[in-house]
Design a protein around this motif. Structure first.
Motif, short mmCIF file in Angstrom:
data_model
loop_
_atom_site.label_atom_id
_atom_site.label_comp_id
_atom_site.label_asym_id
_atom_site.label_seq_id
_atom_site.Cartn_x
_atom_site.Cartn_y
_atom_site.Cartn_z
N GLY A 189 0.81 -1.58 -0.18
CA GLY A 189 0.02 0.13 -0.10
C GLY A 189 1.19 1.16 0.39
N GLY A 190 0.03 2.11 0.24
CA GLY A 190 0.77 3.96 0.38
C GLY A 190 0.78 4.65 -0.85
N SER A 191 0.38 6.12 -0.41
CA SER A 191 -0.52 6.53 -1.44
C SER A 191 1.24 6.41 -2.61
N VAL A 204 -17.43 -3.49 -4.94
CA VAL A 204 -16.57 -2.83 -4.67
C VAL A 204 -15.93 -3.57 -3.29
N VAL A 205 -14.45 -3.96 -3.02
CA VAL A 205 -14.18 -4.68 -1.67
C VAL A 205 -13.50 -4.06 -0.82
N ASP A 206 -12.75 -3.17 -1.57
CA ASP A 206 -12.15 -2.01 -0.68
C ASP A 206 -11.05 -1.07 -1.42
N PRO A 207 -12.02 -0.08 -0.94
CA PRO A 207 -11.42 1.61 -1.01
C PRO A 207 -10.62 2.23 -0.35
N THR A 208 -9.33 1.27 0.00
CA THR A 208 -7.69 2.15 0.40
C THR A 208 -7.73 2.27 -1.28
N GLY A 209 -7.03 3.45 -1.54
CA GLY A 209 -5.66 3.73 -2.55
C GLY A 209 -6.59 3.85 -3.26
N ALA A 210 -7.28 4.25 -3.34
CA ALA A 210 -8.19 4.24 -4.19
C ALA A 210 -8.58 6.13 -5.00
N GLY A 211 -8.21 6.57 -3.66
CA GLY A 211 -8.00 8.58 -4.46
C GLY A 211 -6.33 8.60 -5.19
N ALA A 231 -9.38 4.60 -11.10
CA ALA A 231 -10.36 4.24 -8.86
C ALA A 231 -10.95 2.91 -9.14
N SER A 232 -10.98 2.18 -9.84
CA SER A 232 -12.48 1.38 -10.29
C SER A 232 -11.48 -0.12 -10.13
N PHE A 233 -10.31 0.22 -10.20
CA PHE A 233 -9.65 -0.67 -10.30
C PHE A 233 -9.11 -1.02 -8.98
N ALA A 234 -8.06 -0.16 -8.66
CA ALA A 234 -8.05 -0.05 -6.51
C ALA A 234 -8.65 -0.42 -5.98
N ILE A 235 -9.92 -0.95 -6.37
CA ILE A 235 -11.31 -1.16 -4.86
C ILE A 235 -12.21 -2.59 -5.28
#
Length: 344
Positions: free
Chosen positions: A32-34, A269-276, A304-308
């Protein structure tokens, strides 16, 4: 865009997350991480052959898993690894408070290993057309001034595009003035809707009103974004989509790829982490390709859709159609989004 050109560089963090769920389940060493998610967003729209136009430096410790390193190598970007033999990698603890990835708490569990300006010397990162930062308002101007000075020393006098998302923990009313002072030095200022509200001391409930989000974003635009005032404010607003506003663009709202009324949202939509973060990496490439902020927002929404769709990073594969992420052609999804959102 020539393959040898460097188009994108994120100077955000790479973090190894431990994720705890209310049912007692535990995941460890989740990438993870920005910096990781922003690079993912850019990589989605720069497939093999163009992937080397992403220059990415990661600062890791003596415990960085070989399996993750190999996965990042498989992305085909111009990856540079800065290792600390006597320190652990940056690690974080992410605790979810419910089973639908809603309220959560995050904290770093080891000292942060960041990329500093000295590390950029004699690297291709100084050649990038776009830079992504996640930084406090107190630090962004210093870091940016150092970057531009290093580029000048190597004869790169043209200004790159600077995308800044404020560090979440710095989004407090006492830092509003510092944010307003910093935005004229960047080209795209991109808080999420909750961070924007927090800067003005507004409650999270205020962000349910799109007009309220617009009015807060306009305060930054009126103050000035970009050295010549022609920058943009891009507010990433989760289930509301995103807001794009600039001096020559009236407020434009783009929907998220997975809209709440869509029947498949709950499954996908599983996990919104990292979408932004992924949004901004994809936005950057979209802007390089189109020179249009709204079209770039379409790229961002799809990125963003692929991240979540999972916890952590999506899976890359190949078949006769070419490169796929989570079994999907990225550009086909972009066309679908542009069609359904009325952008085609």
């Amino acid at each position: 865009m020539r393959v040898e050109e460097i188009s994108f560089a994120s100077l955000g963090l790479v973090v190894l997350d431990e994720i705890r769920f209310p049912n007692g389940n535990l995941l460890t060493d989740v990438l993870g991480g920005s910096g990781a998610y922003a690079t993912l967003g850019a990589r989605l729209f720069l497939p093999h052959q163009l992937s080397r136009s992403i220059s990415w430096m990661i600062h890791v410790g003596n415990d960085f898993p070989q399996s993750i390193e190999e996965r990042l190598e498989s992305w085909g970007v111009a990856l540079k690894i800065e290792r600390e033999s006597g320190k652990p990698s940056t690690r974080g603890l992410l605790e979810y408070k419910d089973t639908i990835f809603g309220p959560k708490e995050f904290k770093y569990t080891t000292p942060v290993l960041a990329i500093d300006n000295d590390s950029l010397k004699n690297t291709s990162l100084l050649e990038s057309k776009v830079y992504h930062y996640l930084e406090t308002p107190q630090n962004i101007t210093t870091r940016l001034a150092g970057l531009l000075a290093l580029r000048k020393q190597t004869g790169r006098l043209e200004r790159p595009l600077i995308i800044w998302e404020p560090a979440p923990l710095s989004c407090k009313p006492e830092n509003l003035r510092a944010c307003l002072d910093a935005t004229p030095t960047v080209d795209v200022f991109s808080p999420n809707h909750l961070e924007l509200a927090a800067l003005f001391g507004e409650s999270p409930s205020a962000t349910a009103d799109k007009r309220k989000i617009e009015s807060l974003a306009l305060k930054f635009l009126e103050n000035g974004v970009g050295p010549d005032g022609t920058g943009a404010v891009v507010v990433r607003a989760s289930e509301h989509g995103c807001l794009i506003i600039a001096r020559n663009i009236s407020p434009v709202w783009l929907p998220p790829f997975y809209q709440s009324e869509a029947g498949e949202r709950q499954d996908k939509v599983v996990d919104p982490t990292g979408a932004g973060n992924a949004f901004l990496g994809a936005f950057a490439v979209g802007y390089l390709k189109t020179a249009n902020l709204v079209e770039a927002g379409c790229y961002g929404s799809v990125g963003a859709s692929f991240a979540i769709e999972q916890v952590g990073m999506p899976e890359k594969s190949n078949d006769e159609r070419g490169e796929l992420w989570n079994g999907v052609d990225v550009f086909s999804r972009l066309q679908e989004y542009q069609r359904t959102s009325g952008m085609l």
